[in-house]
Design an enzyme around this catalytic site. Structure first.
Site, PDB file in Angstrom:
ATOM      1  N   LYS A   9       0.832  -1.205   0.000  1.00 27.31           N
ATOM      2  CA  LYS A   9       0.000   0.000   0.000  1.00 27.31           C
ATOM      3  C   LYS A   9       0.864   1.252   0.000  1.00 27.31           C
ATOM      4  CE  LYS A   9      -1.015   0.794   4.905  1.00 27.31           C
ATOM      5  NZ  LYS A   9      -2.107   1.044   5.845  1.00 27.31           N
ATOM      6  N   SER A  25      -9.297   4.748 -14.346  1.00 27.51           N
ATOM      7  CA  SER A  25      -8.035   4.313 -13.784  1.00 27.51           C
ATOM      8  C   SER A  25      -7.465   5.342 -12.814  1.00 27.51           C
ATOM      9  CB  SER A  25      -6.996   4.039 -14.860  1.00 27.51           C
ATOM     10  OG  SER A  25      -6.631   5.258 -15.470  1.00 27.51           O
ATOM     11  N   TYR A  58      -7.683   0.482 -11.762  1.00 24.24           N
ATOM     12  CA  TYR A  58      -6.410  -0.131 -12.136  1.00 24.24           C
ATOM     13  C   TYR A  58      -5.380   0.967 -12.371  1.00 24.24           C
ATOM     14  CZ  TYR A  58      -7.797   1.229 -16.825  1.00 24.24           C
ATOM     15  OH  TYR A  58      -8.187   1.968 -17.916  1.00 24.24           O
TER      16      TYR A  58
END
Length: 128
Positions: A9, A25, A58
């Site tokens: 992360k 995205s 994404y």
């Protein structure tokens, strides 16, 4: 059985741009992608610390060294420029693999430059 386990992360990244009319995205600085052990086209979950929104999209690779964190398409409605977000990736693992795995955490400053790296449960590594 496979479990979905946090892989890595980026913690407290700052949204630098939002483009509602892009196809979708999140665009991330290529250096940040590499540092966080992420890759272009990888699915990410994003949490907005300012408004509580959670969403998935994404990764698109952005210019290396730019600090870009740009939300594109519909997710641009879920965060404003300047909002602080957490970007997370997950991996499928067996229970035994998951017991051994330690997720990578990348802390960044307000310009989205990595300041600390660590694996959960281990000492942090400070970048200079």
């Amino acid at each position: 059985m496979h479990l979905h386990i946090l892989k890595s992360k980026i913690h407290r990244a700052t949204v630098t741009h939002a483009d509602l009319y892009y196809e979708g995205s999140i665009t991330l600085d290529a250096d940040l992608i590499e540092t966080a052990d992420m890759m272009p086209n990888e699915k990410v979950q994003i949490v907005n610390n300012n408004n509580g929104a959670r969403f998935e999209t994404y990764i698109i690779e952005g210019e290396r060294g730019s600090g870009v964190v740009q939300l594109n398409g519909a997710c641009a409605r879920l965060a404003a420029v300047g909002d602080e977000i957490i970007i997370m990736t997950y991996a499928e693992m067996t229970r035994e693999e998951a017991k051994q795995y330690k997720p990578l955490v990348v802390l960044v400053d307000k310009q989205n430059r990595p300041t600390k790296l660590y694996r959960v449960g281990e000492e942090s590594f400070v970048l200079t």
